[in-house]
Scaffold this active site. Structure first.
Site, PDB file in Angstrom:
ATOM      1  CB  SER A  44      -0.837   0.219   1.356  1.00  0.00           C
ATOM      2  OG  SER A  44      -2.075   1.226   1.561  1.00  0.00           O
ATOM      3  CG  HIS A  60      -4.418  -0.601  -0.845  1.00  0.00           C
ATOM      4  ND1 HIS A  60      -3.620  -0.909   0.241  1.00  0.00           N
ATOM      5  CD2 HIS A  60      -5.252  -1.644  -0.974  1.00  0.00           C
ATOM      6  CE1 HIS A  60      -4.269  -1.768   1.289  1.00  0.00           C
ATOM      7  NE2 HIS A  60      -4.703  -3.148   0.378  1.00  0.00           N
ATOM      8  CG  ASP A  72      -5.705  -5.200   2.642  1.00  0.00           C
ATOM      9  OD1 ASP A  72      -6.341  -6.536   3.383  1.00  0.00           O
ATOM     10  OD2 ASP A  72      -5.657  -5.198   1.488  1.00  0.00           O
TER      11      ASP A  72
END
Length: 200
Positions: free
Chosen positions: A19, A46, A139
């Site tokens: 991310s 992401h 995540d």
């Protein structure tokens, strides 16, 4: 199939999650692989869902592997990196066929590393390697549990060396991580695992 036979199977897939800070992390990780890497690599990074991404083109220029946005229905091939498009979950079945989903957000995210890892765990079991790089949030943590519970191998970037430590620290906190490594060592370890298990 016996546990011994399962363990003798070569690794068949690598799944990577990143991310915040992930573009630099992915350039370093993917740039450390040989073009002849004998497995495909699936990546959830992401991205802003409102914009088209050029990340595949950037990574394709900076790694020996071929990098592309994943498409529904294509079969993942060795030496190729498949990137989840913005606002789509990336999943894979046991035949290596990819699918993209617009199903609901997971922890406010789409694509979700957890969904990718759970999909890889279900399809590949002990043949899967999951890797969590820099990023904020958690995540990937549920997903690494799934990969480990199916006999797969889990690698996390050392949170102390990560640009953003949230995701790798959450993964390490599950107790399901096999290797905690500085970013610049991860590609060599994955390559070694893939080649060693292939020769054994």
């Amino acid at each position: 199939m016996t546990a011994e036979e399962l363990q003798a199977d070569p690794y068949a897939i690598v799944a990577v999650a990143s991310s915040a800070g992930g573009i630099n992390g992915l350039v370093k990780l993917l740039g450390g692989f040989d073009a002849a890497l004998p497995v495909p690599v699936l990546v959830v990074q992401h991205l802003d869902p409102r914009h088209r991404t050029v990340l595949a083109e950037i990574l394709d220029r900076r790694t020996p592997l071929s990098v592309k946005l994943a498409e529904t229905g294509e079969t993942a091939r060795p030496g190729t990196v498949y990137l989840a498009p913005p606002d789509r979950h990336l999943l894979v079945d046991s035949g290596g066929v990819l699918s993209l989903s617009s199903s609901e957000l997971v922890h406010f995210l789409r694509p979700s590393a957890d969904l990718l890892f759970e999909s890889v765990a279900g399809a590949y079991g002990p043949q899967a390697i999951a890797c969590v790089l820099t990023g904020t949030g958690t995540d990937g943590a549920m997903g690494v549990d799934a990969v480990r519970s199916r006999g797969g191998t889990v690698i996390a970037q050392d949170p102390e060396t990560a640009e953003f430590r949230g995701m790798p620290a959450a993964a390490v906190g599950t107790g399901s991580v096999d290797y905690v490594l500085p970013l610049d060592e991860i590609a060599a370890v994955i390559s070694g695992l893939v080649e060693t298990k292939r020769r054994s």
